[in-house]
Design a protein around this motif. Structure first.
Motif, PDB file in Angstrom:
ATOM      1  N   ARG A 199       0.832  -1.205   0.000  1.00  0.00           N
ATOM      2  CA  ARG A 199       0.000   0.000   0.000  1.00  0.00           C
ATOM      3  C   ARG A 199       0.866   1.253   0.000  1.00  0.00           C
ATOM      4  O   ARG A 199       0.586   2.224  -0.717  1.00  0.00           O
ATOM      5  N   GLU A 200       1.951   1.238   0.796  1.00  0.00           N
ATOM      6  CA  GLU A 200       2.814   2.417   0.877  1.00  0.00           C
ATOM      7  C   GLU A 200       3.490   2.694  -0.463  1.00  0.00           C
ATOM      8  O   GLU A 200       3.634   3.841  -0.878  1.00  0.00           O
TER       9      GLU A 200
ATOM     10  N   ALA B 240       3.132   6.005  -2.752  1.00  0.00           N
ATOM     11  CA  ALA B 240       4.318   6.777  -3.150  1.00  0.00           C
ATOM     12  C   ALA B 240       4.317   7.027  -4.654  1.00  0.00           C
ATOM     13  O   ALA B 240       4.683   8.116  -5.119  1.00  0.00           O
TER      14      ALA B 240
ATOM     15  N   ARG C 213       0.666  12.705   3.451  1.00  0.00           N
ATOM     16  CA  ARG C 213       1.212  12.306   4.755  1.00  0.00           C
ATOM     17  C   ARG C 213       0.144  11.610   5.595  1.00  0.00           C
ATOM     18  O   ARG C 213       0.407  10.595   6.248  1.00  0.00           O
TER      19      ARG C 213
ATOM     20  N   PHE D  65      -0.340   7.971   4.299  1.00  0.00           N
ATOM     21  CA  PHE D  65       0.720   6.983   4.482  1.00  0.00           C
ATOM     22  C   PHE D  65       0.560   6.294   5.837  1.00  0.00           C
ATOM     23  O   PHE D  65       0.191   6.925   6.828  1.00  0.00           O
ATOM     24  N   GLY D  66       0.865   5.008   5.892  1.00  0.00           N
ATOM     25  CA  GLY D  66       0.727   4.247   7.127  1.00  0.00           C
ATOM     26  C   GLY D  66       1.584   4.792   8.246  1.00  0.00           C
ATOM     27  O   GLY D  66       1.185   4.774   9.417  1.00  0.00           O
TER      28      GLY D  66
ATOM     29  N   TYR E 133       6.265  11.807   5.103  1.00  0.00           N
ATOM     30  CA  TYR E 133       6.599  11.861   3.682  1.00  0.00           C
ATOM     31  C   TYR E 133       7.907  12.616   3.511  1.00  0.00           C
ATOM     32  O   TYR E 133       8.383  13.302   4.422  1.00  0.00           O
TER      33      TYR E 133
ATOM     34  N   THR F  44       8.180   7.808   1.390  1.00  0.00           N
ATOM     35  CA  THR F  44       7.881   7.800   2.818  1.00  0.00           C
ATOM     36  C   THR F  44       8.888   6.900   3.514  1.00  0.00           C
ATOM     37  O   THR F  44       9.589   6.121   2.859  1.00  0.00           O
TER      38      THR F  44
ATOM     39  N   MET G  99       9.366   4.124   6.746  1.00  0.00           N
ATOM     40  CA  MET G  99       8.724   3.282   7.748  1.00  0.00           C
ATOM     41  C   MET G  99       9.704   3.053   8.891  1.00  0.00           C
ATOM     42  O   MET G  99      10.903   2.855   8.669  1.00  0.00           O
TER      43      MET G  99
END
Length: 564
Positions: free
Chosen positions: A59-60, A64, A97, A100-101, A105, A188, A190
């Motif tokens: 998903r991320e 992106a 932002r 995103f999980g 960002y 992003t 993590m």
């Protein structure tokens, strides 16, 4: 020496000789079964760990890529000194932002090196421009190396000394859609600790999970001192390579062979035995092409399934041997050989996805626990596999939907409209009929945003979208092309129907849409095309008609004519 004593010694010799022979056979069979079982477990574990990493990343990565395709951010990258573009782009960045999980960002612009960043705590929401990158700064080497390589997507673990953070970064190149020129990099980060806890630091005795990049440099590993940070800018000889974990030259050669085999056949798991800290381990390797990494699993079979577990059973066999060779034969066959054979068959069935819990026979003692443990493990693996497949399927469907639907208006987005245009043109060409394209622009939309704010502008866009949906037939398609522009595809169509629909849409918006007491109007350009015309020509002619409508004073409809 009496006959009884001789018999005892002969019996003892026979028992010891037979026991020795049985032990040799037993050791080889048990070791072979454990190794075969370990190979299958390694394959299952590799796929399970791969899915466990890919699940939060997919998903991320998709978000992106959407961020890199944002026209607002691309406009800023082309003209970084424009304050209006800077304000609009910051708002766009902030929207991403929140989606995103990890709620952060970054945007790095190639033109001036500007580096925008905001974290989950919204610490830099007022001033996301944190610093400027420079080709002379070693800490910025990753940026210029990615631009130089031209890789559209990259995943790496890297510290940011300016921000004081270490993250698993998702890097996506931002390109100009017209020229394909690189404008910058977005993405992003993590949290490294979270990724380690969820992927490699799971408490599984005897099982070690490692993720390495395409060069074999360690990216995720429970020993943080061996993680190869900033792999992209390091020479090969300075990287913390997977080969560092093995103890001898033969094992290092096998590691290299496994990596090559895995990359040559993506989706397959390759296994081999290597020596780690003087202990024999089974290594399983799979190439994950979606992220450009390898998943590596090390199994210590002496911990997971030690042969010593069978020793009590062997003692029972020896006692049975003393009583009677016949009972020994029955006991071995009933208590050992049949369960092992059934376990092997169950392992094969599990590998092929046909395992049924009731396939294993009843057993007793240690073998019963082994059968129960295997059955429970197989059931757990199947449950987790089904759950992961369901989650991946659901996430894939949702990502496909999000990739084609505009989140603000719930109309098809640019990608969705591109597909609708292609389908309508192909059908018109196949059936020998005409299609119409209406290009719609909200009048003075920038003024609405400037005077009343982007939230008010969003309300106006949603109301316009609602009018389009209400006025069109069920098989016509309306979508948001970008910003304040909409496209409507009418098929089948004629020039008369195109003009009628366009005027109805204009009148409905003018009479129904208003924000803050101010009426909102639209300008419409239309073109009725043959199915044989190129799509680029259809779009260009509708766009020119729209331009004439706006030049003529807005809030009007203009159709493209043969002379126009």
């Amino acid at each position: 020496m009496s006959l009884g004593t001789r018999f005892i010694w002969i019996a003892v010799g026979l028992v010891l000789g037979t026991a020795f022979a049985i032990w040799q056979v037993f050791d080889r069979v048990a070791t072979g079964v454990v190794e075969q079982w370990g190979t299958r477990v390694a394959e299952v574990q590799v796929r399970y760990d791969s899915a466990r990493l890919l699940q939060p990343l997919e998903r991320e990565i998709a978000l992106a890529h959407q961020m890199a395709d944002s026209p607002v951010i691309q406009d800023l990258a082309r003209a970084p000194g424009d304050e209006a573009l800077d304000t609009a782009a910051k708002a766009e960045m902030e929207r991403f932002r929140r989606n995103f999980g990890a709620n952060n960002y970054f945007v790095a612009l190639l033109d001036n090196g500007a580096y925008y960043f905001n974290n989950a705590e919204d610490e830099f929401g007022e001033q996301p421009l944190r610093y400027h990158l420079s080709p002379k700064d070693p800490d910025a080497a990753w940026f210029y190396r990615l631009v130089e390589q031209g890789r559209d997507f990259h995943l790496n673990v890297n510290p940011d000394s300016e921000l004081g953070v270490i993250k698993l970064w998702i890097d996506v190149l931002m390109r100009d859609p017209a020229s394909n020129e690189i404008l910058g990099i977005v993405g992003t980060g993590m949290e490294l600790e979270t990724m380690l806890a969820e992927t490699v630091a799971v408490d599984q005795p005897g099982i070690t999970t490692i993720f390495v990049d395409h060069s074999g440099a360690i990216q995720l590993y429970r020993d943080r001192d061996l993680i190869d940070y900033a792999s992209l800018v390091k020479p090969e000889g300075q990287k913390s390579h997977l080969k560092r974990l093995v103890s001898d030259a033969e094992s290092r050669e096998r590691v290299g062979q496994l990596l090559d085999q895995a990359q040559a056949s993506a989706g397959n798991v390759h296994t081999a035995f290597v020596t780690v800290d003087g202990q024999r381990h089974l290594m399983g390797v799979a190439w994950l092409p979606r992220i450009g990494w390898y998943e590596v699993t090390l199994l210590d079979l002496d911990v997971i399934m030690p042969v010593s577990r069978f020793v009590p059973l062997l003692i029972i066999v020896l006692i049975a041997l003393v009583i009677s060779i016949l009972l020994l034969h029955v006991a071995v066959r009933r208590l050992l050989l049949q369960p092992i054979s059934a376990l092997e068959a169950a392992m094969q069935a599990l590998k092929n996805g046909r395992y049924v819990r009731g396939d294993l026979p009843a057993a007793s003692g240690e073998m019963a626990r082994l059968v129960r443990h295997f059955s429970d493990m197989a059931n757990t693996i199947q449950v987790h596999t089904r759950e992961l497949e369901d989650r991946v399927e659901a996430r894939t469907a949702e990502l496909n939907r999000l990739a084609r639907v505009d989140s603000l208006t719930e109309l098809p987005n640019r990608r969705g409209m591109q597909e609708a245009l292609d389908q309508a043109r192909e059908r018109a060409e196949r059936e020998g009929r005409r299609l119409s394209l209406l290009w719609i622009d909200v009048d003075e939309f920038k003024q609405i945003n400037d005077d009343r704010g982007h939230d008010t502008g969003d309300v106006a866009l949603r109301q316009v979208a609602s009018c389009l949906q209400e006025e069109l037939r069920g098989y016509d398609v309306a979508g948001r092309w970008g910003g304040d522009e909409f496209l409507v595809v009418l098929y089948p169509s004629t020039e008369e129907r195109m003009a009628s629909v366009a005027e109805r849409l204009r009148e409905r918006v003018a009479s129904r849409v208003a924000v803050g007491g101010q009426p909102v109007t639209i300008s419409v350009g239309g073109y009725c095309a043959e199915g044989t015309e190129p799509l680029s020509q259809i779009l260009a002619r509708a766009d020119r008609a729209l331009y004439r409508a706006k030049e003529a004073g807005r809030n009007r409809v203009q159709m493209h004519t043969a002379g126009g």
